[in-house]
Write a protein that holds these residues in place. Structure first.
Motif, PDB file in Angstrom:
ATOM      1  N   GLU A  49      -6.512  -4.027  24.995  1.00  0.00           N
ATOM      2  CA  GLU A  49      -6.895  -5.399  25.311  1.00  0.00           C
ATOM      3  C   GLU A  49      -8.268  -5.754  24.716  1.00  0.00           C
ATOM      4  OE1 GLU A  49      -5.609  -8.992  27.223  1.00  0.00           O
ATOM      5  OE2 GLU A  49      -4.600  -7.085  26.818  1.00  0.00           O
ATOM      6  N   HIS A  50      -9.227  -4.851  24.812  1.00  0.00           N
ATOM      7  CA  HIS A  50     -10.594  -5.139  24.329  1.00  0.00           C
ATOM      8  C   HIS A  50     -11.254  -3.967  23.612  1.00  0.00           C
ATOM      9  CE1 HIS A  50     -10.532  -8.836  26.685  1.00  0.00           C
ATOM     10  NE2 HIS A  50     -10.402  -8.162  27.811  1.00  0.00           N
ATOM     11  N   TRP A  51     -11.163  -2.769  24.196  1.00  0.00           N
ATOM     12  CA  TRP A  51     -12.043  -1.687  23.761  1.00  0.00           C
ATOM     13  C   TRP A  51     -11.701  -1.105  22.402  1.00  0.00           C
ATOM     14  CZ3 TRP A  51     -13.928   2.106  28.133  1.00  0.00           C
ATOM     15  CH2 TRP A  51     -14.730   1.393  29.035  1.00  0.00           C
ATOM     16  N   LEU A  52     -10.425  -1.037  22.029  1.00  0.00           N
ATOM     17  CA  LEU A  52     -10.079  -0.404  20.753  1.00  0.00           C
ATOM     18  C   LEU A  52     -10.705  -1.149  19.579  1.00  0.00           C
ATOM     19  CD1 LEU A  52      -6.330   0.700  21.035  1.00  0.00           C
ATOM     20  CD2 LEU A  52      -8.397   2.007  21.556  1.00  0.00           C
ATOM     21  N   GLU A  53     -10.466  -2.440  19.503  1.00  0.00           N
ATOM     22  CA  GLU A  53     -11.000  -3.218  18.382  1.00  0.00           C
ATOM     23  C   GLU A  53     -12.520  -3.254  18.408  1.00  0.00           C
ATOM     24  OE1 GLU A  53      -9.543  -4.337  15.807  1.00  0.00           O
ATOM     25  OE2 GLU A  53      -7.436  -4.129  16.379  1.00  0.00           O
ATOM     26  N   HIS A  54     -13.094  -3.305  19.602  1.00  0.00           N
ATOM     27  CA  HIS A  54     -14.558  -3.330  19.694  1.00  0.00           C
ATOM     28  C   HIS A  54     -15.151  -2.029  19.163  1.00  0.00           C
ATOM     29  CE1 HIS A  54     -18.319  -4.995  21.270  1.00  0.00           C
ATOM     30  NE2 HIS A  54     -18.617  -3.770  21.676  1.00  0.00           N
ATOM     31  N   ALA A  55     -14.548  -0.897  19.527  1.00  0.00           N
ATOM     32  CA  ALA A  55     -15.032   0.387  19.023  1.00  0.00           C
ATOM     33  C   ALA A  55     -14.869   0.481  17.511  1.00  0.00           C
ATOM     34  CB  ALA A  55     -14.290   1.532  19.706  1.00  0.00           C
ATOM     35  N   ALA A  56     -13.735   0.004  17.003  1.00  0.00           N
ATOM     36  CA  ALA A  56     -13.519   0.017  15.554  1.00  0.00           C
ATOM     37  C   ALA A  56     -14.545  -0.860  14.851  1.00  0.00           C
ATOM     38  CB  ALA A  56     -12.107  -0.445  15.231  1.00  0.00           C
ATOM     39  N   GLY A  57     -14.914  -1.985  15.473  1.00  0.00           N
ATOM     40  CA  GLY A  57     -15.928  -2.861  14.899  1.00  0.00           C
ATOM     41  C   GLY A  57     -17.287  -2.209  14.810  1.00  0.00           C
ATOM     42  N   ARG A  58     -17.503  -1.182  15.607  1.00  0.00           N
ATOM     43  CA  ARG A  58     -18.766  -0.444  15.555  1.00  0.00           C
ATOM     44  C   ARG A  58     -18.630   0.868  14.772  1.00  0.00           C
ATOM     45  NH1 ARG A  58     -22.438  -0.239  20.833  1.00  0.00           N
ATOM     46  NH2 ARG A  58     -23.390   1.250  19.383  1.00  0.00           N
ATOM     47  N   GLY A  59     -17.518   1.016  14.057  1.00  0.00           N
ATOM     48  CA  GLY A  59     -17.390   2.135  13.136  1.00  0.00           C
ATOM     49  C   GLY A  59     -16.675   3.358  13.646  1.00  0.00           C
ATOM     50  N   PHE A  60     -16.046   3.263  14.835  1.00  0.00           N
ATOM     51  CA  PHE A  60     -15.322   4.399  15.394  1.00  0.00           C
ATOM     52  C   PHE A  60     -13.813   4.166  15.301  1.00  0.00           C
ATOM     53  CE2 PHE A  60     -19.433   4.630  17.445  1.00  0.00           C
ATOM     54  CZ  PHE A  60     -19.676   5.990  17.601  1.00  0.00           C
ATOM     55  N   GLY A  61     -13.081   5.128  14.741  1.00  0.00           N
ATOM     56  CA  GLY A  61     -11.637   5.081  14.846  1.00  0.00           C
ATOM     57  C   GLY A  61     -11.246   5.249  16.300  1.00  0.00           C
ATOM     58  N   ALA A  62     -10.428   4.342  16.834  1.00  0.00           N
ATOM     59  CA  ALA A  62     -10.141   4.332  18.264  1.00  0.00           C
ATOM     60  C   ALA A  62      -8.638   4.387  18.499  1.00  0.00           C
ATOM     61  CB  ALA A  62     -10.737   3.078  18.911  1.00  0.00           C
ATOM     62  N   HIS A  63      -8.217   5.259  19.391  1.00  0.00           N
ATOM     63  CA  HIS A  63      -6.801   5.488  19.666  1.00  0.00           C
ATOM     64  C   HIS A  63      -6.599   5.571  21.174  1.00  0.00           C
ATOM     65  CE1 HIS A  63      -6.725   6.735  15.409  1.00  0.00           C
ATOM     66  NE2 HIS A  63      -7.872   7.321  15.718  1.00  0.00           N
ATOM     67  N   ALA A  64      -5.525   4.985  21.660  1.00  0.00           N
ATOM     68  CA  ALA A  64      -5.201   5.025  23.087  1.00  0.00           C
ATOM     69  C   ALA A  64      -3.795   5.570  23.253  1.00  0.00           C
ATOM     70  CB  ALA A  64      -5.315   3.636  23.711  1.00  0.00           C
ATOM     71  N   LEU A  65      -3.658   6.548  24.139  1.00  0.00           N
ATOM     72  CA  LEU A  65      -2.388   7.219  24.401  1.00  0.00           C
ATOM     73  C   LEU A  65      -1.799   6.741  25.721  1.00  0.00           C
ATOM     74  CD1 LEU A  65      -0.306   9.646  24.245  1.00  0.00           C
ATOM     75  CD2 LEU A  65      -2.078  11.012  25.381  1.00  0.00           C
TER      76      LEU A  65
END
Length: 263
Positions: A49-65
């Protein structure tokens, strides 16, 4: 010390389809990937909903299981803590670099068990439900109507007031709450009866965050969780248990990413 894992070959975890939602940064800066693990009743959507794209915007590959039996992962009505931890380890091992494990609610307990089998870069426990008889006592005190039937075999129920802060609009809160569905009675019981997690492999740094206004996890429980890993909890007043869906969702994820940049 030799750790006996005879159950791994005598009673192997059956394979299952795993839902993993991802967001990748525009450029790969070599930062560790993040693997988010939702709590019981939630799926990967919680972080998408929010955190994945926000983390990616700060340079972190983000994955949710989505744990088995949750979200769009394969059905597993009898799954328990060992199978959930297995899923986390398998997905973390598939990522391109040593991952950071981030568990929410009872997903933090899953992460604590997975850390014994996967040498994570770091770990973050968000509003952690680490189980035991104290967890049952808090649930009976804070949510007797949803907890007592669960002791008789029904599925645990939680309320909108336990999950979200007062700032979140009621319509939004109701929509999110309608998506929370507990699936495994065995996993519910294991919150009380499970064995304590083995020590983390590689001694990764561990951050505990939460809110003193969480309707599920008390301030005392947050303190105990942080002390277990040698620290103090980072608190976000006025937020509910599902911090990543609340109106001020940016504050905790930015705090996590700031901490990771320093560790």
């Amino acid at each position: 010390m030799r750790i006996d894992r005879s159950a791994d070959w005598a009673d192997p975890i059956p394979p299952v389809r795993r839902e993993v939602l991802s967001a990748t940064p525009e450029t790969d800066e070599g930062r560790p990937p993040l693997l988010f693990v939702p709590g019981y009743g939630h799926g990967a959507w919680l972080f998408a909903e929010h955190w994945l794209e926000h983390a990616a915007g700060r340079g972190f590959g983000a994955h949710a299981l989505s744990l088995r039996g949750h979200g769009r992962s394969g059905d597993a009505p009898g799954a328990g803590l060992r199978a959930y931890a297995h899923d986390v380890v398998q997905v973390a091992a598939s990522l391109p670099r040593q991952a950071v494990l981030i568990g929410h609610g009872a997903g933090a307990l899953v992460v604590a068990h997975a850390l014994a089998r996967y040498a994570a870069r770091a770990a973050v426990l968000v509003a952690p439900v680490l189980g035991g008889w104290g967890t049952l006592g808090e649930a009976l005190r804070r949510n007797p109507g949803g907890t007592i039937p669960a002791l008789a075999g029904a599925r645990l129920r939680v309320s909108r007031r336990q999950l979200f802060g007062r700032e979140l609009p009621d319509a939004t809160a109701r929509e999110y709450a309608s998506r929370v569905r507990f699936t495994s009675r065995r996993a519910q019981y294991q919150l009380i009866t499970h064995r304590a997690p083995e020590p983390p492999a590689g001694a990764p740094p561990v951050l505990v965050i939460g809110s003193q206004h969480d309707g599920i996890v008390s301030p005392a429980a947050l303190n105990r969780a942080a002390q277990r890993f040698g620290g103090a909890p980072l608190l976000f007043p006025g937020m509910g248990h599902d911090l990543m869906l609340d109106t001020r969702w940016r504050e905790p994820i930015d705090a996590i990413l700031d901490w990771l940049e320093k560790n």
